[in-house]
Write a protein that holds these residues in place. Structure first.
Motif, PDB file in Angstrom:
ATOM      1  N   ASN A  70       0.829  -1.215   0.000  1.00  0.00           N
ATOM      2  CA  ASN A  70       0.000   0.000   0.000  1.00  0.00           C
ATOM      3  C   ASN A  70       0.863   1.266   0.000  1.00  0.00           C
ATOM      4  O   ASN A  70       0.404   2.335   0.344  1.00  0.00           O
ATOM      5  N   TYR A  95      -1.662   8.319  -1.415  1.00  0.00           N
ATOM      6  CA  TYR A  95      -2.499   8.025  -0.256  1.00  0.00           C
ATOM      7  C   TYR A  95      -3.879   7.524  -0.664  1.00  0.00           C
ATOM      8  O   TYR A  95      -4.519   6.786   0.079  1.00  0.00           O
ATOM      9  N   ARG A  98      -4.262   3.913  -0.591  1.00  0.00           N
ATOM     10  CA  ARG A  98      -4.326   3.274   0.734  1.00  0.00           C
ATOM     11  C   ARG A  98      -5.765   2.986   1.142  1.00  0.00           C
ATOM     12  O   ARG A  98      -6.007   2.148   1.988  1.00  0.00           O
ATOM     13  N   PHE A  99      -6.745   3.719   0.557  1.00  0.00           N
ATOM     14  CA  PHE A  99      -8.140   3.402   0.844  1.00  0.00           C
ATOM     15  C   PHE A  99      -8.586   2.172   0.062  1.00  0.00           C
ATOM     16  O   PHE A  99      -9.512   1.474   0.452  1.00  0.00           O
ATOM     17  N   LEU A 103      -4.417  -1.997   4.678  1.00  0.00           N
ATOM     18  CA  LEU A 103      -3.395  -2.794   5.358  1.00  0.00           C
ATOM     19  C   LEU A 103      -3.670  -2.837   6.857  1.00  0.00           C
ATOM     20  O   LEU A 103      -3.770  -1.800   7.508  1.00  0.00           O
ATOM     21  N   GLN A 111      -3.016   0.937  17.505  1.00  0.00           N
ATOM     22  CA  GLN A 111      -3.276   2.159  16.751  1.00  0.00           C
ATOM     23  C   GLN A 111      -4.550   2.853  17.226  1.00  0.00           C
ATOM     24  O   GLN A 111      -4.873   3.944  16.781  1.00  0.00           O
ATOM     25  N   LEU A 112      -5.312   2.208  18.124  1.00  0.00           N
ATOM     26  CA  LEU A 112      -6.582   2.791  18.560  1.00  0.00           C
ATOM     27  C   LEU A 112      -6.315   4.069  19.337  1.00  0.00           C
ATOM     28  O   LEU A 112      -5.373   4.140  20.120  1.00  0.00           O
ATOM     29  N   PHE A 113      -7.143   5.094  19.135  1.00  0.00           N
ATOM     30  CA  PHE A 113      -6.868   6.340  19.847  1.00  0.00           C
ATOM     31  C   PHE A 113      -8.103   7.137  20.216  1.00  0.00           C
ATOM     32  O   PHE A 113      -8.031   8.024  21.046  1.00  0.00           O
ATOM     33  N   ASP A 120     -13.448   5.642  16.571  1.00  0.00           N
ATOM     34  CA  ASP A 120     -12.168   5.137  16.093  1.00  0.00           C
ATOM     35  C   ASP A 120     -12.309   4.477  14.731  1.00  0.00           C
ATOM     36  O   ASP A 120     -11.503   4.704  13.827  1.00  0.00           O
ATOM     37  N   PHE A 123     -12.421   6.825  11.735  1.00  0.00           N
ATOM     38  CA  PHE A 123     -11.238   7.621  11.367  1.00  0.00           C
ATOM     39  C   PHE A 123     -10.868   7.464   9.891  1.00  0.00           C
ATOM     40  O   PHE A 123     -10.662   8.452   9.185  1.00  0.00           O
ATOM     41  N   GLY A 124     -10.830   6.217   9.429  1.00  0.00           N
ATOM     42  CA  GLY A 124     -10.490   5.955   8.026  1.00  0.00           C
ATOM     43  C   GLY A 124     -11.482   6.582   7.066  1.00  0.00           C
ATOM     44  O   GLY A 124     -11.112   7.400   6.209  1.00  0.00           O
ATOM     45  N   ASN A 127     -11.169  10.264   6.815  1.00  0.00           N
ATOM     46  CA  ASN A 127     -10.031  10.691   5.998  1.00  0.00           C
ATOM     47  C   ASN A 127     -10.342  10.584   4.512  1.00  0.00           C
ATOM     48  O   ASN A 127      -9.728  11.270   3.695  1.00  0.00           O
ATOM     49  N   ILE A 173     -10.183  -0.717   9.296  1.00  0.00           N
ATOM     50  CA  ILE A 173      -9.743  -0.827   7.904  1.00  0.00           C
ATOM     51  C   ILE A 173     -10.920  -1.222   7.009  1.00  0.00           C
ATOM     52  O   ILE A 173     -11.116  -0.655   5.939  1.00  0.00           O
ATOM     53  N   MET A 176     -13.225   1.296   5.387  1.00  0.00           N
ATOM     54  CA  MET A 176     -12.820   2.039   4.181  1.00  0.00           C
ATOM     55  C   MET A 176     -13.187   1.252   2.924  1.00  0.00           C
ATOM     56  O   MET A 176     -12.957   1.719   1.818  1.00  0.00           O
TER      57      MET A 176
ATOM     58  N   SER B 183       0.647   2.826  10.808  1.00  0.00           N
ATOM     59  CA  SER B 183      -0.725   2.324  10.956  1.00  0.00           C
ATOM     60  C   SER B 183      -1.736   3.396  10.608  1.00  0.00           C
ATOM     61  O   SER B 183      -2.715   3.140   9.917  1.00  0.00           O
ATOM     62  N   GLN B 184      -1.498   4.612  11.122  1.00  0.00           N
ATOM     63  CA  GLN B 184      -2.478   5.664  10.865  1.00  0.00           C
ATOM     64  C   GLN B 184      -2.433   6.116   9.410  1.00  0.00           C
ATOM     65  O   GLN B 184      -3.455   6.473   8.837  1.00  0.00           O
ATOM     66  N   ALA B 186      -1.925   4.139   7.014  1.00  0.00           N
ATOM     67  CA  ALA B 186      -2.677   3.110   6.307  1.00  0.00           C
ATOM     68  C   ALA B 186      -4.171   3.398   6.386  1.00  0.00           C
ATOM     69  O   ALA B 186      -4.939   2.907   5.578  1.00  0.00           O
ATOM     70  N   ARG B 187      -4.582   4.198   7.385  1.00  0.00           N
ATOM     71  CA  ARG B 187      -5.996   4.576   7.459  1.00  0.00           C
ATOM     72  C   ARG B 187      -6.219   5.946   6.823  1.00  0.00           C
ATOM     73  O   ARG B 187      -7.212   6.598   7.067  1.00  0.00           O
ATOM     74  N   GLY B 188      -5.234   6.392   6.062  1.00  0.00           N
ATOM     75  CA  GLY B 188      -5.415   7.618   5.287  1.00  0.00           C
ATOM     76  C   GLY B 188      -5.057   8.890   6.020  1.00  0.00           C
ATOM     77  O   GLY B 188      -5.354   9.979   5.547  1.00  0.00           O
ATOM     78  N   ILE B 208      -1.685   9.852  21.154  1.00  0.00           N
ATOM     79  CA  ILE B 208      -2.466   9.103  22.146  1.00  0.00           C
ATOM     80  C   ILE B 208      -2.035   7.637  22.227  1.00  0.00           C
ATOM     81  O   ILE B 208      -1.724   7.161  23.317  1.00  0.00           O
ATOM     82  N   PRO B 209      -1.956   6.926  21.095  1.00  0.00           N
ATOM     83  CA  PRO B 209      -1.480   5.540  21.221  1.00  0.00           C
ATOM     84  C   PRO B 209      -0.072   5.464  21.802  1.00  0.00           C
ATOM     85  O   PRO B 209       0.252   4.556  22.557  1.00  0.00           O
TER      86      PRO B 209
END
Ligand code: ATP
Ligand code: MG
Lengths: 302, 269
Positions: A70, A95, A98-99, A103, A111-113, A120, A123-124, A127, A173, A176, B183-184, B186-188, B208-209
């Motif tokens: 990706n 980028y 990547r959608f 991956l 990666q959770l935030f 959460d 987020f994708g 974006n 993921i 998306m 990772s982020q 990869a989520r755009g 945060i992570p």
């Protein structure tokens, strides 16, 4: 047509350091270490609704390869085509791929935030610039596929169990709606039930969306269950890219790089050697059970 | 990539300087810095600079590596040289343009300062190139140990332990940041575009992570330390006791000679 095509991709980390090392270490015979690439001349392709399993010993370059797919890692040579488009052609457009090529990293739960599970996962899609309604629809769908119940949607992702976190990260993921889903050891560290659930979610997603799946795993059993083809890596080199039958037929080669056929296949090979059954091209417990019961039902009934 | 930020400059070699007791190295470094400042004329400065180069040579690390450190402070060197060149009057006038007047003594001062700064950087690099960060914190702990007579024994130990842990964690944190960023992405997530507010907001999915995993790590470490009965400085012994050996005495003597000659040159000229 090939959905994703990988052509002669090579990559090595730390090129600058390597150059320096080469200068100073040339006298000692350390060339092997110096010139070693993380991945070396890898080529394969995947179609819609196809599952490719990737196996290889630890350090064989699986994670590196997944990150080139990706565009997180730009290969030193070779390239990746998505629906015939070279994804590295335009850096600014990268980028967007990547959608399309989603991956999921090894241990994605880190990666959770966001404050809530729902936020959460969105987020994708956010974006991607989707509208509110669309986002909500996709997030709900994705969380459904991975089996997260509605009452968890507004919980903090940090209050979930490990397996639940993993599923939320996967949903992040899936929301998306990638056409190619790339997963780096998605089941690592999960219990058998958790593994099964996660693999089922992945397969369900694939079937519903006609997506291609590329999945890394250390479990030959898991891969044998879901893959159409296997990509075998060893020290960054491509050992095989072929159907399960063809890969498992060459057992010596697998053993020579520290891998082996699935456990159940070993049993079937042994049974065939004893002349008890006549087919050992069996890679899942279910198939094996069927063959064994069919063979021996005849024998015991008379 | 973020990984390229080199941290801890230790370069493993088998040299006399590498084998010296870290406490002695730290102590001598401080002494060299003081004497480089004390060298007040060209002869003494050149002498102690020559000694510095001799030490670099002994460390078996290439001069090129050392001069990499100097590249970073070139702006400072240029700035101090200019100031010195412009502000010291004396000797003959070499150049004048409007209010800018450069005298021979200005040039001399500029060269003097440049050599002094370069020597300071080089001698400091010797310590960081030849001593592992862990050895260094051990050395700091033992040099600060006289403070225990002020009832600060635990404080000194705690500080040294914190430094060791911080040093140990930095590479891990860098790696973690790298992973979370990927990772982020990869989520755009995009980190390079947008206005200030947008960029700060874009940092949240990474910070945060990162924060959470640091907290998790530190809990784990604290538990691991406690389950091995760690309770501060009380009753703690070292695995590697530091001892002075011949090399150390020799190096100490050598440095004393260098310092004495520097002072003598100062007085003579
Ligand atoms: N960030 C990095 N910097 C430098 N070298 C790396 C980095 N990541 C991986 N490598 C090296 O590249 C090679 C391939 O690593 P990779 O992580 O792709 O292996 P892997 O097949 O995913 O292993 P595992 O099964 O343990 O996850 C290894 O030799 C590794 O040491
Ligand atoms: Mg990996």
């Amino acid at each position: 047509m090939n959905l994703l095509e990988v052509k002669n991709v090579s990559f090595s980390y730390n090129k600058a350091a390597n150059k320096k090392e080469r200068k100073t270490k040339n006298k000692t015979d350390n060339n092997k270490y110096i010139t070693k690439a993380a991945i070396n001349n890898i080529s394969f392709s995947v179609k819609n609704n196809e599952v490719i399993g990737v196996i290889g010993h630890t350090g064989s370059g699986k994670s590196t390869l997944m990150q080139t797919l990706n565009g997180l890692i730009k290969p030193d040579s070779g390239t990746v085509y998505f629906k015939g488009n070279n994804i590295f052609l335009n850096k600014k457009e990268l980028y967007k791929f990547r959608f399309k090529i989603g991956l999921v990293f090894q241990y994605p739960e880190y990666q959770l935030f966001e404050e809530t599970v729902f936020k959460d996962v969105s987020f994708g899609p956010k974006n991607m610039g989707l509208d509110e309604e669309n986002i909500n629809k996709r997030v709900t769908e994705a969380l459904n596929i991975v089996g997260i119940k509605k009452d968890l949607f507004s919980k903090s992702p940090f209050d979930l169990s490990g397996g639940q976190k993993r599923r939320v990260a996967l949903a992040g993921i899936l929301a998306m709606k990638p056409e190619v889903l790339v997963l780096d050891e998605p089941t690592a560290g999960l219990d058998p039930v958790g593994r099964k659930m996660l693999l089922n979610s992945i397969i369900n997603y694939k079937n519903q969306n006609d997506a291609a799946v590329i999945i890394v795993s250390h479990s030959m059993e898991d891969l044998a269950k879901i893959s159409d083809k296997l990509l075998v890596l060893n020290e960054g080199n491509q050992v095989a890219f072929d159907t399960l039958n063809n890969v498992f037929k060459n057992r010596e080669r697998l053993q020579s790089i520290g891998l082996d056929v699935p456990e159940v296949t070993k049993i079937m090979i042994a049974l065939k050697e004893k002349g008890l059954i006549n087919n050992d091209e069996v890679y899942t417990v279910k198939e094996a059970a069927d063959i064994i019961t069919n063979t021996f039902r005849g024998c015991c009934n008379d | 990539m973020i990984k390229d930020v080199s941290f801890g400059q230790y370069i493993s070699k088998n040299s006399l300087i590498h084998k010296l007791d870290p406490r002695l190295k730290l102590f001598l470094l401080i002494a060299y810095i003081i004497f480089i400042f004390l060298a007040s004329n060209a002869y003494s400065l050149l002498f102690i600079t020559a000694a510095t180069f001799f030490i670099l040579f002994l460390s078996k690390i290439s001069l090129k590596t050392y001069f990499k450190n100097i590249r970073m402070i070139i702006p400072i060197i240029i700035f101090t040289s200019l100031l010195n060149a412009l502000y010291s009057g004396g000797g003959t006038l070499l150049f004048s343009y409007g209010f800018i007047k450069i005298y021979t003594s200005g040039i001399y001062r500029a060269c003097f300062m440049t050599v002094r700064i370069i020597s300071l950087i080089l001698i400091s690099s010797v310590l960081s190139y030849t001593t592992t960060p862990t050895d260094l914190t051990d050395a700091i702990e033992s040099l600060l140990s006289p403070l225990k007579y002020l009832g600060l024994k635990n404080a000194v130990h705690t500080m040294a332990m914190m430094m060791t842990i911080a040093l140990r964690f930095i590479p891990a944190l860098i790696e973690e940041t790298d992973k979370i960023m990927s990772s982020q992405k990869a989520r755009g997530a995009s980190m390079e575009s947008g206005g200030l507010i947008k960029r700060i907001k874009a940092l949240l999915p990474i910070l945060i992570p990162l924060l959470i995993s640091s907290i998790r790590r530190s809990y784990e470490l604290a538990e691991a330390m406690e389950s091995r009965c760690y309770n501060g400085a009380e009753g703690r012994v070292r695995m590697k006791e530091m001892h002075f050996i011949n090399k150390d005495y020799f190096s100490f003597a050598f440095s004393i000679v260098v310092f004495s000659v520097t002072i003598i040159l100062n007085i003579l000229f």
